[in-house]
Enzyme design. Structure first.
Site, PDB file in Angstrom:
ATOM      1  N   HIS A   1       0.845  -1.209   0.000  1.00 36.26           N
ATOM      2  CA  HIS A   1       0.000   0.000   0.000  1.00 36.26           C
ATOM      3  C   HIS A   1       0.879   1.259   0.000  1.00 36.26           C
ATOM      4  CE1 HIS A   1      -2.814  -2.872   2.119  1.00 36.26           C
ATOM      5  NE2 HIS A   1      -3.610  -2.383   1.200  1.00 36.26           N
TER       6      HIS A   1
ATOM      7  N   GLN B   1      -9.841  -7.003 -10.218  1.00 36.67           N
ATOM      8  CA  GLN B   1     -10.437  -5.789  -9.648  1.00 36.67           C
ATOM      9  C   GLN B   1     -10.014  -4.568 -10.456  1.00 36.67           C
ATOM     10  OE1 GLN B   1     -10.589  -4.749  -5.282  1.00 36.67           O
ATOM     11  NE2 GLN B   1      -8.791  -3.544  -5.760  1.00 36.67           N
TER      12      GLN B   1
END
Ligand code: PAF
Length: 264
Positions: free
Chosen positions: A22, A137
Site C-alpha cells: 500500500h 479488480q
C-alpha cells in the site's frame, strides 16, 4: 455529502491493514499530485462471508502512521453510515464478476465497484491508484470508469514482492514458516511460465510447477488476455497469468505478465 479536499489530488482507496505494498501506491500517488488522500474503509458489501468481515484486521492508529509515513496528506476512515447512508445502488460487475475470483465470492466485485464509485463520488480526485496484485479488480474498475465516463485517471501500480518473490498481502502474516515456504511456489510458477516461448509451454510450466507443491491447493491458474480478460489465445498480445489457491487456510492470489510474444 462532499469532502472539502484540496486539488489536484491523487486517491489511494484501501481497506486498511496497510503494508509496504500500500505504501508503494502512496509513493506512486505522490508523483501525480501534491495532495494524497488515503481512505481506510472495510467495505461490508465486498465480503460474502460475515466471519471474514469480522476477522478482517483493523489497526487505524498503525494505518495512519504508515499512510503518513509514505506521504499521505489526508487519511480518511469513514463509517459505514457515511458511505452508505441509504440502501446503495449496486453496480454490477457483469459476467466477469462471476469468473476467476468471482467464482467462489458471489457479489464480491459488485461490492467493490459499488464502494469505489461511492468513494469516487465523495472525493472527486483527479487520479486514483490501484495495484496490479488484484488484477481482476483493476480491470473491472478501469472498465467501470470508462463505461460511466468518470473523469478520474486510473493509475496502475506494480505488485510489490518480498525478497523471496512472495507477493505482498495483508494475509501473508497468517502463514506459518512452512506455509510461507510452500507459498513461494506461486511466484516460482509464474516466473517459470514467463520465460516460456509460447502459450502452451507457459500453461504447462505454470501447472506443473504449481502441482509440485503438495501443500498448495490450486483454485485456478489461467493465462488471460490482459486487454479483454478472455482466456489468452496464441495471438494474444498481452498474456497474463493469474493464480489463486490456498496454503494452510490462507487464500493467496498473484499474477504476472507473460514474456512479450509468449502468446504469439
Ligand atoms: O483493494 C482493496 O483494498 C479494496 O477492494 C478497495 C479497492 C479499497 C475497495 O474496497
Amino acid at each position: 455529502m462532499n469532502l472539502d479536499l484540496k486539488h489536484p489530488m491523487a486517491f489511494v482507496p484501501t481497506m486498511g491493514a496497510l503494508h509496504p505494498g500500500h505504501q508503494s501506491l502512496i509513493k506512486i500517488a505522490k508523483t501525480y499530485a501534491p495532495n494524497i488522500l488515503v481512505s481506510i474503509f472495510v467495505n461490508p458489501l465486498q465480503f460474502e462471508n460475515p466471519i471474514d468481515l469480522e476477522k478482517y484486521p483493523r489497526d487505524l492508529a498503525g494505518d495512519i502512521e504508515k499512510a503518513e509515513g509514505a506521504g499521505a496528506t489526508f487519511v480518511w476512515a469513514p463509517t459505514v453510515e457515511e458511505i452508505y447512508p441509504d440502501q446503495p445502488q449496486i453496480i454490477s460487475a457483469g459476467e466477469l464478476g462471476n469468473k476467476f475470483e468471482g467464482v467462489h465470492r458471489f457479489g464480491h466485485f459488485d461490492g467493490v465497484l459499488t464502494v469505489v464509485k461511492r468513494l469516487f463520488d465523495l472525493t472527486a480526485p483527479e487520479f486514483a491508484i490501484f495495484g496490479e496484485k488484484d488484477f481482476q479488480q483493476l480491470f473491472l474498475i478501469k472498465r467501470m470508469v470508462r463505461d460511466l465516463n468518470i473523469p478520474i485517471e486510473i493509475i496502475t501500480a506494480p505488485i510489490i514482492r518480498e525478497r523471496d518473490g512472495l507477493a505482498m498481502s495483508s494475509r501473508n502474516v497468517r502463514l506459518s514458516e512452512k506455509g510461507r515456504n510452500a507459498a513461494l511456489v506461486i511466484s516460482r510458477a509464474l516466473s517459470g511460465a514467463a520465460t516460456q516461448q509460447n502459450l502452451s509451454a507457459a500453461r504447462k510450466a505454470l501447472h506443473e510447477t504449481l502441482a509440485s507443491e503438495k501443500s498448495f491447493a490450486l483454485d485456478y491458474a489461467e493465462i488471460i488476455d490482459a486487454d479483454t480478460f478472455e482466456l489468452a489465445t496464441e495471438s494474444t498480445m498481452k498474456p497474463r497469468a493469474l493464480v489463486a489457491g490456498w496454503v494452510e487456510d490462507v487464500r493467496l492470489i498473484d499474477n504476472m505478465a507473460m514474456k512479450p510474444g509468449a502468446g504469439i
